[in-house]
Design a protein around this motif. Structure first.
Motif, PDB file in Angstrom:
ATOM      1  N   ILE A  12       0.846  -1.194   0.000  1.00 14.37           N
ATOM      2  CA  ILE A  12       0.000   0.000   0.000  1.00 14.37           C
ATOM      3  C   ILE A  12       0.881   1.243   0.000  1.00 14.37           C
ATOM      4  O   ILE A  12       1.650   1.477   0.938  1.00 14.37           O
ATOM      5  N   ILE A  35      -1.698  -0.918  -4.056  1.00 16.64           N
ATOM      6  CA  ILE A  35      -2.797   0.021  -3.812  1.00 16.64           C
ATOM      7  C   ILE A  35      -2.219   1.414  -3.616  1.00 16.64           C
ATOM      8  O   ILE A  35      -1.251   1.608  -2.867  1.00 16.64           O
ATOM      9  N   ASP A  36      -2.821   2.397  -4.294  1.00 20.61           N
ATOM     10  CA  ASP A  36      -2.377   3.784  -4.137  1.00 20.61           C
ATOM     11  C   ASP A  36      -3.544   4.699  -4.497  1.00 20.61           C
ATOM     12  O   ASP A  36      -4.388   4.350  -5.331  1.00 20.61           O
ATOM     13  N   ASP A  56      -8.591   4.140  -1.593  1.00 18.32           N
ATOM     14  CA  ASP A  56      -8.280   4.751  -0.296  1.00 18.32           C
ATOM     15  C   ASP A  56      -8.093   3.634   0.731  1.00 18.32           C
ATOM     16  O   ASP A  56      -9.054   2.997   1.149  1.00 18.32           O
ATOM     17  N   SER A  57      -6.868   3.402   1.124  1.00 15.88           N
ATOM     18  CA  SER A  57      -6.565   2.286   2.024  1.00 15.88           C
ATOM     19  C   SER A  57      -6.934   2.556   3.473  1.00 15.88           C
ATOM     20  O   SER A  57      -6.834   1.655   4.311  1.00 15.88           O
ATOM     21  N   THR A  58      -7.354   3.780   3.779  1.00 13.05           N
ATOM     22  CA  THR A  58      -7.715   4.080   5.167  1.00 13.05           C
ATOM     23  C   THR A  58      -9.099   3.552   5.519  1.00 13.05           C
ATOM     24  O   THR A  58      -9.468   3.509   6.696  1.00 13.05           O
ATOM     25  N   THR A  62     -13.138  -0.657   2.075  1.00 12.44           N
ATOM     26  CA  THR A  62     -12.481  -0.709   0.766  1.00 12.44           C
ATOM     27  C   THR A  62     -11.479  -1.855   0.709  1.00 12.44           C
ATOM     28  O   THR A  62     -11.428  -2.607  -0.265  1.00 12.44           O
ATOM     29  N   LEU A  63     -10.687  -2.004   1.762  1.00 15.21           N
ATOM     30  CA  LEU A  63      -9.707  -3.085   1.808  1.00 15.21           C
ATOM     31  C   LEU A  63     -10.384  -4.447   1.789  1.00 15.21           C
ATOM     32  O   LEU A  63      -9.900  -5.382   1.150  1.00 15.21           O
ATOM     33  N   GLY A  68      -8.537  -7.765   0.932  1.00 12.29           N
ATOM     34  CA  GLY A  68      -7.426  -7.575   1.860  1.00 12.29           C
ATOM     35  C   GLY A  68      -7.397  -8.556   3.013  1.00 12.29           C
ATOM     36  O   GLY A  68      -6.317  -8.918   3.497  1.00 12.29           O
ATOM     37  N   ALA A  74       1.173  -7.574   4.600  1.00 11.28           N
ATOM     38  CA  ALA A  74       0.951  -6.281   3.952  1.00 11.28           C
ATOM     39  C   ALA A  74       2.101  -5.354   4.290  1.00 11.28           C
ATOM     40  O   ALA A  74       2.649  -5.389   5.396  1.00 11.28           O
ATOM     41  N   VAL A  76       2.853  -1.347   4.390  1.00  9.06           N
ATOM     42  CA  VAL A  76       2.300   0.006   4.323  1.00  9.06           C
ATOM     43  C   VAL A  76       3.469   0.943   4.050  1.00  9.06           C
ATOM     44  O   VAL A  76       4.263   1.253   4.943  1.00  9.06           O
ATOM     45  N   THR A  88      -4.346   3.272   7.872  1.00  6.46           N
ATOM     46  CA  THR A  88      -4.204   2.059   7.064  1.00  6.46           C
ATOM     47  C   THR A  88      -3.733   0.893   7.927  1.00  6.46           C
ATOM     48  O   THR A  88      -4.265  -0.216   7.840  1.00  6.46           O
TER      49      THR A  88
END
Length: 219
Positions: A12, A35-36, A56-58, A62-63, A68, A74, A76, A88
């Motif tokens: 990420i 992911i970006d 948006d990984s926050t 979405t993850l 995910g 992972a 970060v 994240t």
């Protein structure tokens, strides 16, 4: 990193650090989900990574939608946006990932990441800065520190031991360093043994405490 070669990795943040990590993992045989939030970064990696997504990984939702929760590891690699980095990591922790690596720019950032739940915190700028500082003195050709006070270094043979065998030079006894390899011009590195003779133009790979390696290189 100790990521299992048989399992995919989620990276990420695809800036310089994240891009290097993701690309290397791909070359090692991992499937990588990148992911970006920056569409340009996503475009740059669409032909490099197994899958790359603008997201948006926050947001944990979405993850989860990206699968995910199916990952064990992972990375970060978000460095400049402290809030995004922490949120994240928190989302990954809430999903139960057992192997979370996170990039930190400062000691404070690193401490917060650890308290948030990151299992491994890395300081790429600090590590590279220390590495360059040790090489700049021109005695060491390369330098990698680990565990705070220990390192592996590549250096020219110090003049006082040129022409001697390793056992004769007493490197370990006198300087507390271990010579693990020798490189000669036009040849591959060879594993060093007690009766290996080193010459003035050779390069050595040594391990030991940082202060002892510096002392050895200066004799």
């Amino acid at each position: 990193m100790s990521a299992d070669r048989r399992k995919p990795v989620m990276v990420i943040g695809l800036g310089r650090f994240g891009s290097a990590v993701a690309g290397t993992l791909e070359r090692m045989g991992h499937e990588v989900l990148g992911i970006d939030v920056d569409p340009e970064h996503v475009r740059e990696h669409k032909d490099i990574l197994t899958q790359v997504v603008e997201a948006d990984s926050t947001e944990i939702s979405t993850l989860r939608q990206l699968g995910g929760a199916d990952f064990e590891t992972a990375v970060v690699a978000i460095g400049t946006n402290l809030e995004a980095s922490l949120l994240t990591v928190l989302a990954l922790v809430d999903m139960g990932l057992p192997n979370i690596w996170a990039k930190a720019n400062t000691d404070r950032h690193g401490r917060i990441l650890e308290r948030t739940g990151a299992h491994h915190v890395v300081f790429p700028e600090k590590t590279m800065g220390e590495r360059v500082a040790h090489i700049v003195n021109e005695r060491l050709l390369d330098f990698i520190a680990f565990d705070g006070e220990f390192a592996i270094a590549r250096l020219k043979v110090p003049k006082p031991i040129a022409g001697l065998s390793l056992i004769g030079s007493e490197c370990r006894k006198r300087f507390d360093v271990t010579v693990v390899g020798v490189k000669r011009a036009g040849e591959d590195f060879i594993h060093a043994v007690a009766d290996t003779i080193v010459f003035a133009d050779d390069e050595l790979v040594v391990s030991g405490r940082i202060r002892d390696i510096e002392r050895f290189s200066a004799i």
